[in-house]
Design a protein around this motif. Structure first.
Motif, PDB file in Angstrom:
ATOM      1  N   TRP A  42       0.845  -1.204   0.000  1.00 23.47           N
ATOM      2  CA  TRP A  42       0.000   0.000   0.000  1.00 23.47           C
ATOM      3  C   TRP A  42       0.877   1.249   0.000  1.00 23.47           C
ATOM      4  O   TRP A  42       1.687   1.467   0.898  1.00 23.47           O
ATOM      5  CB  TRP A  42      -0.905  -0.008   1.227  1.00 23.47           C
ATOM      6  CG  TRP A  42      -1.893   1.121   1.232  1.00 23.47           C
ATOM      7  CD1 TRP A  42      -1.841   2.275   1.958  1.00 23.47           C
ATOM      8  CD2 TRP A  42      -3.093   1.182   0.475  1.00 23.47           C
ATOM      9  NE1 TRP A  42      -2.924   3.062   1.695  1.00 23.47           N
ATOM     10  CE2 TRP A  42      -3.721   2.406   0.774  1.00 23.47           C
ATOM     11  CE3 TRP A  42      -3.713   0.324  -0.443  1.00 23.47           C
ATOM     12  CZ2 TRP A  42      -4.934   2.794   0.202  1.00 23.47           C
ATOM     13  CZ3 TRP A  42      -4.902   0.705  -1.011  1.00 23.47           C
ATOM     14  CH2 TRP A  42      -5.511   1.921  -0.688  1.00 23.47           C
TER      15      TRP A  42
ATOM     16  N   SER B 242      -9.072  10.072  -2.040  1.00 22.16           N
ATOM     17  CA  SER B 242     -10.159  10.348  -1.098  1.00 22.16           C
ATOM     18  C   SER B 242     -10.487   9.059  -0.360  1.00 22.16           C
ATOM     19  O   SER B 242     -10.105   7.968  -0.793  1.00 22.16           O
ATOM     20  CB  SER B 242     -11.377  10.855  -1.856  1.00 22.16           C
ATOM     21  OG  SER B 242     -11.910   9.831  -2.692  1.00 22.16           O
ATOM     22  N   PRO B 243     -11.197   9.145   0.774  1.00 19.68           N
ATOM     23  CA  PRO B 243     -11.556   7.900   1.491  1.00 19.68           C
ATOM     24  C   PRO B 243     -12.308   6.908   0.606  1.00 19.68           C
ATOM     25  O   PRO B 243     -12.067   5.699   0.675  1.00 19.68           O
ATOM     26  CB  PRO B 243     -12.408   8.396   2.648  1.00 19.68           C
ATOM     27  CG  PRO B 243     -11.916   9.783   2.896  1.00 19.68           C
ATOM     28  CD  PRO B 243     -11.576  10.341   1.544  1.00 19.68           C
ATOM     29  N   ALA B 244     -13.213   7.400  -0.250  1.00 23.70           N
ATOM     30  CA  ALA B 244     -13.974   6.485  -1.121  1.00 23.70           C
ATOM     31  C   ALA B 244     -13.049   5.826  -2.153  1.00 23.70           C
ATOM     32  O   ALA B 244     -13.148   4.633  -2.435  1.00 23.70           O
ATOM     33  CB  ALA B 244     -15.093   7.242  -1.830  1.00 23.70           C
ATOM     34  N   GLU B 245     -12.128   6.632  -2.693  1.00 22.73           N
ATOM     35  CA  GLU B 245     -11.202   6.070  -3.665  1.00 22.73           C
ATOM     36  C   GLU B 245     -10.240   5.075  -3.020  1.00 22.73           C
ATOM     37  O   GLU B 245      -9.920   4.038  -3.612  1.00 22.73           O
ATOM     38  CB  GLU B 245     -10.412   7.200  -4.326  1.00 22.73           C
ATOM     39  CG  GLU B 245     -11.260   8.073  -5.242  1.00 22.73           C
ATOM     40  CD  GLU B 245     -10.483   9.272  -5.762  1.00 22.73           C
ATOM     41  OE1 GLU B 245     -10.882   9.837  -6.797  1.00 22.73           O
ATOM     42  OE2 GLU B 245      -9.473   9.648  -5.125  1.00 22.73           O
ATOM     43  N   ALA B 246      -9.796   5.369  -1.804  1.00 17.49           N
ATOM     44  CA  ALA B 246      -8.907   4.440  -1.111  1.00 17.49           C
ATOM     45  C   ALA B 246      -9.601   3.113  -0.858  1.00 17.49           C
ATOM     46  O   ALA B 246      -8.988   2.041  -0.982  1.00 17.49           O
ATOM     47  CB  ALA B 246      -8.427   5.059   0.200  1.00 17.49           C
ATOM     48  N   ARG B 247     -10.901   3.160  -0.527  1.00 20.33           N
ATOM     49  CA  ARG B 247     -11.644   1.918  -0.306  1.00 20.33           C
ATOM     50  C   ARG B 247     -11.746   1.125  -1.604  1.00 20.33           C
ATOM     51  O   ARG B 247     -11.649  -0.111  -1.608  1.00 20.33           O
ATOM     52  CB  ARG B 247     -13.041   2.220   0.250  1.00 20.33           C
ATOM     53  CG  ARG B 247     -13.047   2.678   1.700  1.00 20.33           C
ATOM     54  CD  ARG B 247     -14.445   2.584   2.292  1.00 20.33           C
ATOM     55  NE  ARG B 247     -15.393   3.451   1.595  1.00 20.33           N
ATOM     56  CZ  ARG B 247     -15.641   4.714   1.936  1.00 20.33           C
ATOM     57  NH1 ARG B 247     -14.992   5.263   2.959  1.00 20.33           N
ATOM     58  NH2 ARG B 247     -16.514   5.425   1.265  1.00 20.33           N
ATOM     59  N   GLN B 248     -11.955   1.823  -2.716  1.00 21.23           N
ATOM     60  CA  GLN B 248     -12.043   1.120  -4.001  1.00 21.23           C
ATOM     61  C   GLN B 248     -10.719   0.441  -4.361  1.00 21.23           C
ATOM     62  O   GLN B 248     -10.699  -0.713  -4.806  1.00 21.23           O
ATOM     63  CB  GLN B 248     -12.445   2.101  -5.104  1.00 21.23           C
ATOM     64  CG  GLN B 248     -13.904   2.532  -5.054  1.00 21.23           C
ATOM     65  CD  GLN B 248     -14.239   3.487  -6.177  1.00 21.23           C
ATOM     66  OE1 GLN B 248     -13.415   4.283  -6.599  1.00 21.23           O
ATOM     67  NE2 GLN B 248     -15.478   3.415  -6.646  1.00 21.23           N
TER      68      GLN B 248
ATOM     69  N   ASP C 187     -18.876  -0.886  -3.402  1.00 26.15           N
ATOM     70  CA  ASP C 187     -18.341  -0.448  -2.110  1.00 26.15           C
ATOM     71  C   ASP C 187     -19.329  -0.819  -1.016  1.00 26.15           C
ATOM     72  O   ASP C 187     -20.504  -0.436  -1.063  1.00 26.15           O
ATOM     73  CB  ASP C 187     -18.110   1.059  -2.129  1.00 26.15           C
ATOM     74  CG  ASP C 187     -17.214   1.518  -0.993  1.00 26.15           C
ATOM     75  OD1 ASP C 187     -17.290   0.901   0.077  1.00 26.15           O
ATOM     76  OD2 ASP C 187     -16.455   2.480  -1.190  1.00 26.15           O
TER      77      ASP C 187
ATOM     78  N   GLU D  56       0.801   4.730   0.749  1.00 25.60           N
ATOM     79  CA  GLU D  56      -0.040   5.679   1.481  1.00 25.60           C
ATOM     80  C   GLU D  56       0.221   7.121   1.084  1.00 25.60           C
ATOM     81  O   GLU D  56      -0.474   8.032   1.547  1.00 25.60           O
ATOM     82  CB  GLU D  56       0.172   5.507   3.001  1.00 25.60           C
ATOM     83  CG  GLU D  56       1.529   5.962   3.512  1.00 25.60           C
ATOM     84  CD  GLU D  56       2.619   4.941   3.275  1.00 25.60           C
ATOM     85  OE1 GLU D  56       3.734   5.174   3.739  1.00 25.60           O
ATOM     86  OE2 GLU D  56       2.333   3.916   2.613  1.00 25.60           O
TER      87      GLU D  56
ATOM     88  N   SER E 159     -21.257   2.029   0.640  1.00 22.80           N
ATOM     89  CA  SER E 159     -22.208   2.834  -0.120  1.00 22.80           C
ATOM     90  C   SER E 159     -23.480   2.037  -0.337  1.00 22.80           C
ATOM     91  O   SER E 159     -23.440   0.837  -0.587  1.00 22.80           O
ATOM     92  CB  SER E 159     -21.608   3.235  -1.474  1.00 22.80           C
ATOM     93  OG  SER E 159     -20.417   3.972  -1.271  1.00 22.80           O
TER      94      SER E 159
END
Length: 464
Positions: A158, A165-171, A226, A160, A229
């Motif tokens: 990873w 963004s948090p959503a992109e990091a989760r993806q 996700d 870092e 979401s």
């Protein structure tokens, strides 16, 4: 199992995998059935390597060949012939293409395995000093910008430092976790081993690249959903994320790892945008294709049996065994075979060469025509060869054969010398010419001096 040469195996595996790859390329590649395509691409090289080695030849008959030998015939025993080896060199033979083909194949396989070992060693050396954090089902290794975000086995590398963004990091994390949970690394390792075994086959390299891209499709599919979401993530935003990561990617990647930003991004974006339904009927094409390949391999390895147009049957007529020929609807009684010729071992007047001389003249003639076999030192022998021949009632030499031999080279030299005997004055019994059998023992002594050039001399025979 049918004997299969290395060259035949190479040709068959190439043809088989070529047909398998054509099916994927023309029918399956455009479809979004990623899990099926993954299995299809992994199975192809396995079939190419193993199917030609299976005993798939169609059943066929086995027939004996060659005429029956003369059994139980007595013979006149000629004096022993002693054969000494003249100085001779081993005749050089042409290159052993089978050996060199095997050496080239093994060299290619070793190089491919060395390449795989080098990649694994580089991966271990790169990752061993990174700080790691254990999580359920995987281990997170922070790269601090030294390596791109990627995965191998149960390890997720990873970066870092990426601006996500948090959503992109989760993806991105879901993408890499899909590689880990679905065991994509083991597919790649299996394909690397098969590439080493089938390195000569261009289609196995195509399958490896296609399988790596299919792994990315599967991981992208998981990343688009996700769990935080309520609705699936928009494919447009994920496509933009892919494009941005490729634009800012590092100049290197982790060997053998699945890299988020190094895997044919344009093809992945195009597949993400597809919305047409999957045509499941294409998946059934693998069954007839596999059947055709099995039949083709079996037919190639099977010798076509000869269908007899005629049939012989042994029947008893008037107390005698007779042969009946069946041809279609016709039946013919064959005449009885002629009685075997009578061969004597001793008669009133024995056969002689023109000019007489008795057994000594026969031995001398064999001596003059016998050429000592030129064989390698490891195949040289010392010992006796017992050969027999028949002098017919017309004085002709027939049925020359070895009764007890040393090796094919020695036996052939003896038979060749006997066949050069001239026409005899036939033997007589009760005033009638008859067949007489002779047996001649030949004693081979001495060895070949391989350091001496071949002189073309004939073998020397000393009779007792």
């Amino acid at each position: 199992m049918t004997q299969l040469s290395l060259l035949n195996w190479m040709l068959l595996s190439t043809a088989l995998l070529g047909a398998w790859w054509a099916c994927y390329r023309l029918a399956l590649r455009p479809e979004r059935s990623f899990a099926y395509n993954r299995a299809f691409l992994a199975l192809g090289p396995l079939l190419a390597a193993g199917l030609p080695l299976l005993p798939l030849a169609w059943p066929a008959g086995w027939w004996g060949t060659g005429p029956a030998g003369l059994a139980g015939v007595a013979a006149v025993l000629l004096p022993t012939v002693e054969v000494s080896a003249p100085g001779a060199a081993v005749v050089a033979t042409g290159p052993n293409w089978t050996f060199w083909l095997l050496m080239i194949y093994l060299a290619g396989a070793v190089l491919m395995l060395a390449r795989l070992a080098y990649g694994l060693a580089g991966l271990w050396h790169t990752a061993r000093r990174l700080p790691r954090t254990a999580h359920p089902g995987y281990t997170l290794a922070e790269t601090h910008g030294r390596l791109p975000t990627s995965s191998f086995g149960r390890i997720v590398f990873w970066d870092e430092t990426l601006a996500l963004s948090p959503a992109e990091a989760r993806q991105v994390l879901r993408h890499e976790l899909a590689h880990v949970r679905q065991g994509h690394t083991y597919d790649r390792l299996l394909l690397e081993l098969l590439r080493a075994a089938l390195w000569f086959n261009p289609f196995v390299h195509f399958c490896g690249r296609a399988l790596a891209l299919t792994h990315e499709y599967l991981a992208d599919e998981a990343a688009l959903h996700d769990e935080f979401s309520p609705t699936p993530s928009l494919s447009t935003s994920y496509s933009q994320l892919l494009a941005r990561q490729v634009a800012s990617r590092l100049g290197f990647s982790v060997p053998l790892a699945h890299s988020f930003s190094h895997s044919q991004t344009l093809s992945r974006i195009a597949m993400i945008q597809k919305t047409n339904p999957i045509r499941r009927w294409k998946q059934w094409l693998a069954l007839p294709l596999a059947g055709v390949l099995f039949v083709a391999i079996a037919c190639e390895k099977a010798a076509p049996p000869a269908a007899p147009a005629e049939k012989l049957e042994l029947v008893k007529i008037d107390g005698q065994n007779r042969l009946v020929l069946h041809k279609g609807s016709e039946t013919t009684l064959l005449p009885p075979p002629p009685a075997p010729p009578v061969v004597y071992d001793m008669v009133d007047q024995m056969p002689e060469l023109p000019g007489g001389g008795g057994p000594a003249a026969i031995v001398t003639n064999i001596q003059q025509h016998l050429v000592y076999p030129k064989v390698p030192a490891a195949e040289q022998h010392m010992g006796r060869v017992f050969a027999s021949f028949i002098v017919t009632d017309k004085g002709e030499v027939q049925a020359a054969k070895v009764i007890k031999g040393l090796s094919p080279a020695y036996d052939e030299a003896v038979i060749a010398a006997i066949r050069q005997l001239p026409k005899f004055v036939p033997g007589m019994k009760d005033g009638k010419a008859v067949n007489v059998s002779f047996t001649v023992p030949l004693l081979f002594v001495g060895t070949i001096d391989v350091s001496t050039p071949p002189s073309g001399e004939q073998g020397k025979i000393i009779s007792h």
